[in-house]
Enzyme design. Structure first.
Site, PDB file in Angstrom:
ATOM      1  N   LYS A  47      36.408   8.914  36.873  1.00 14.28           N
ATOM      2  CA  LYS A  47      37.572   9.535  36.290  1.00 14.28           C
ATOM      3  C   LYS A  47      38.094  10.647  37.180  1.00 14.28           C
ATOM      4  CE  LYS A  47      35.017   9.215  32.008  1.00 14.28           C
ATOM      5  NZ  LYS A  47      34.353  10.007  30.964  1.00 14.28           N
ATOM      6  N   GLU A 103      40.134   9.276  46.094  1.00 13.57           N
ATOM      7  CA  GLU A 103      38.864   9.788  45.567  1.00 13.57           C
ATOM      8  C   GLU A 103      38.954  11.302  45.417  1.00 13.57           C
ATOM      9  OE1 GLU A 103      36.509   9.625  43.819  1.00 13.57           O
ATOM     10  OE2 GLU A 103      34.694   8.868  44.780  1.00 13.57           O
ATOM     11  N   ASP A 104      38.209  11.840  44.477  1.00 12.24           N
ATOM     12  CA  ASP A 104      38.226  13.291  44.292  1.00 12.24           C
ATOM     13  C   ASP A 104      37.503  14.019  45.426  1.00 12.24           C
ATOM     14  OD1 ASP A 104      35.719  12.356  43.514  1.00 12.24           O
ATOM     15  OD2 ASP A 104      35.785  13.209  41.497  1.00 12.24           O
ATOM     16  N   ASP A 107      31.132  13.190  49.226  1.00 14.32           N
ATOM     17  CA  ASP A 107      29.936  14.033  49.276  1.00 14.32           C
ATOM     18  C   ASP A 107      28.932  13.348  50.199  1.00 14.32           C
ATOM     19  OD1 ASP A 107      28.162  16.052  48.513  1.00 14.32           O
ATOM     20  OD2 ASP A 107      27.533  15.035  46.700  1.00 14.32           O
ATOM     21  N   PHE A 156      28.842  23.064  44.469  1.00 11.61           N
ATOM     22  CA  PHE A 156      29.227  22.145  43.396  1.00 11.61           C
ATOM     23  C   PHE A 156      30.520  22.662  42.772  1.00 11.61           C
ATOM     24  CE2 PHE A 156      29.329  20.188  39.264  1.00 11.61           C
ATOM     25  CZ  PHE A 156      28.949  18.895  39.557  1.00 11.61           C
ATOM     26  N   ASP A 163      34.280  17.162  37.202  1.00 13.66           N
ATOM     27  CA  ASP A 163      33.618  17.646  35.983  1.00 13.66           C
ATOM     28  C   ASP A 163      32.237  18.216  36.242  1.00 13.66           C
ATOM     29  OD1 ASP A 163      32.349  15.096  36.572  1.00 13.66           O
ATOM     30  OD2 ASP A 163      31.483  15.234  34.568  1.00 13.66           O
ATOM     31  N   ARG A 169      37.399  19.140  33.764  1.00 12.78           N
ATOM     32  CA  ARG A 169      38.321  18.272  34.524  1.00 12.78           C
ATOM     33  C   ARG A 169      39.758  18.783  34.422  1.00 12.78           C
ATOM     34  NH1 ARG A 169      35.588  13.544  35.923  1.00 12.78           N
ATOM     35  NH2 ARG A 169      34.075  12.748  34.433  1.00 12.78           N
TER      36      ARG A 169
HETATM   37  P1  5GP Z   1      29.045  10.498  46.991  1.00 18.16           P
HETATM   38  O1  5GP Z   1      28.734   9.063  46.717  1.00 18.16           O
HETATM   39  O2  5GP Z   1      30.012  10.716  48.123  1.00 18.16           O
HETATM   40  O3  5GP Z   1      27.794  11.313  47.151  1.00 18.16           O
HETATM   41  O4  5GP Z   1      29.610  11.073  45.645  1.00 18.16           O
HETATM   42  C1  5GP Z   1      30.899  11.077  45.299  1.00 18.16           C
HETATM   43  C2  5GP Z   1      30.991  11.450  43.844  1.00 18.16           C
HETATM   44  O5  5GP Z   1      30.023  12.436  43.485  1.00 18.16           O
HETATM   45  C3  5GP Z   1      32.322  12.080  43.566  1.00 18.16           C
HETATM   46  O6  5GP Z   1      33.284  11.110  43.235  1.00 18.16           O
HETATM   47  C4  5GP Z   1      32.005  12.988  42.404  1.00 18.16           C
HETATM   48  O7  5GP Z   1      32.102  12.267  41.207  1.00 18.16           O
HETATM   49  C5  5GP Z   1      30.569  13.381  42.624  1.00 18.16           C
HETATM   50  N1  5GP Z   1      30.476  14.711  43.270  1.00 18.16           N
HETATM   51  C6  5GP Z   1      30.087  14.997  44.513  1.00 18.16           C
HETATM   52  N2  5GP Z   1      30.147  16.316  44.753  1.00 18.16           N
HETATM   53  C7  5GP Z   1      30.618  16.873  43.616  1.00 18.16           C
HETATM   54  C8  5GP Z   1      30.926  18.220  43.252  1.00 18.16           C
HETATM   55  O8  5GP Z   1      30.814  19.197  43.991  1.00 18.16           O
HETATM   56  N3  5GP Z   1      31.408  18.384  41.990  1.00 18.16           N
HETATM   57  C9  5GP Z   1      31.566  17.362  41.112  1.00 18.16           C
HETATM   58  N4  5GP Z   1      32.038  17.658  39.915  1.00 18.16           N
HETATM   59  N5  5GP Z   1      31.281  16.088  41.436  1.00 18.16           N
HETATM   60  C10 5GP Z   1      30.820  15.853  42.680  1.00 18.16           C
END
Ligand code: 5GP
Length: 179
Positions: A47, A103-104, A107, A156, A163, A169
């Site tokens: 989301k 994508e938001d 990470d 974070f 969220d 959000r």
């Molecule tokens: P990745 O697969 O790149 O590790 O993770 C991506 C997802 O992890 C993002 O779409 C998000 O949902 C979550 N995520 C990663 N870092 C953060 C953060 O700092 N805050 C939040 N709320 N979600 C994060």
């Protein structure tokens, strides 16, 4: 007032709303310039990317279509579950079209690596990534997002779609929780 006043974690604004809006306007213009007058298919990841998508789609002039995918890669809260699965698939074919995954935040890169491979099998003409935020210090997989709003340190963050256990959000600023 009732007794529903449980202590809330403190929030510190990392990126204020006016900077976010200005950057999204820039990204929209850049994306349109890169694709000429071709239609662009934005695929937003539920989301977290919804708020970014709604502003980015309006910042790109010309033909823009969008759809949503549900991917679960994090459990509730701050701890990664290490698991990636599709919880909602697309309603449209991507064959021969120009896709921008919205994508938001990137990470570890696990989610986008998985998703990019999955969408490549559907034979789009091209795939690029637009991420509002990038945390390159946490990368486990080599993901390259062509369009990045802001590169941030390993903190974070919440707000603007992101969220913590489904809260925050709706914040218009991007904030750091609990310091
Ligand atoms: P990745 O697969 O790149 O590790 O993770 C991506 C997802 O992890 C993002 O779409 C998000 O949902 C979550 N995520 C990663 N870092 C953060 C953060 O700092 N805050 C939040 N709320 N979600 C994060």
């Amino acid at each position: 007032m009732g007794d529903s006043t449980a202590a809330q974690p403190s929030l510190r604004v990392l990126i204020p709303r006016d900077r976010i809006q200005a950057r999204i306007e820039e990204l929209g213009r850049q994306i349109r310039a890169d694709y000429g007058d071709k239609p662009i298919y934005l695929i937003a990841i539920l989301k977290g990317a919804c708020i970014f998508l709604s502003d980015l789609a309006r910042a790109i002039p010309g033909s823009v279509r969008f759809d949503f995918m549900g991917i679960s890669s994090y459990g509730r809260g701050k701890t990664p579950s290490g698991e990636v699965k599709v919880t909602k698939d697309l309603d449209v074919s991507l064959e021969g079209v120009d896709v921008v995954i919205v994508e938001d935040i990137v990470d570890t890169g696990v989610t986008l690596t998985y998703l990019t491979h999955l969408l490549q099998q559907r034979r789009p003409r091209s795939i690029q990534i637009a991420a509002l935020l990038d945390k390159p210090s946490r990368r486990l997989r080599p993901v390259h997002a062509k369009y990045v709003g802001f590169t941030i340190p390993d903190e974070f963050v919440v707000g603007f779609g992101l969220d913590f256990a489904e809260d925050y959000r709706n914040l218009s600023d991007i904030c750091v929780v609990g310091d």
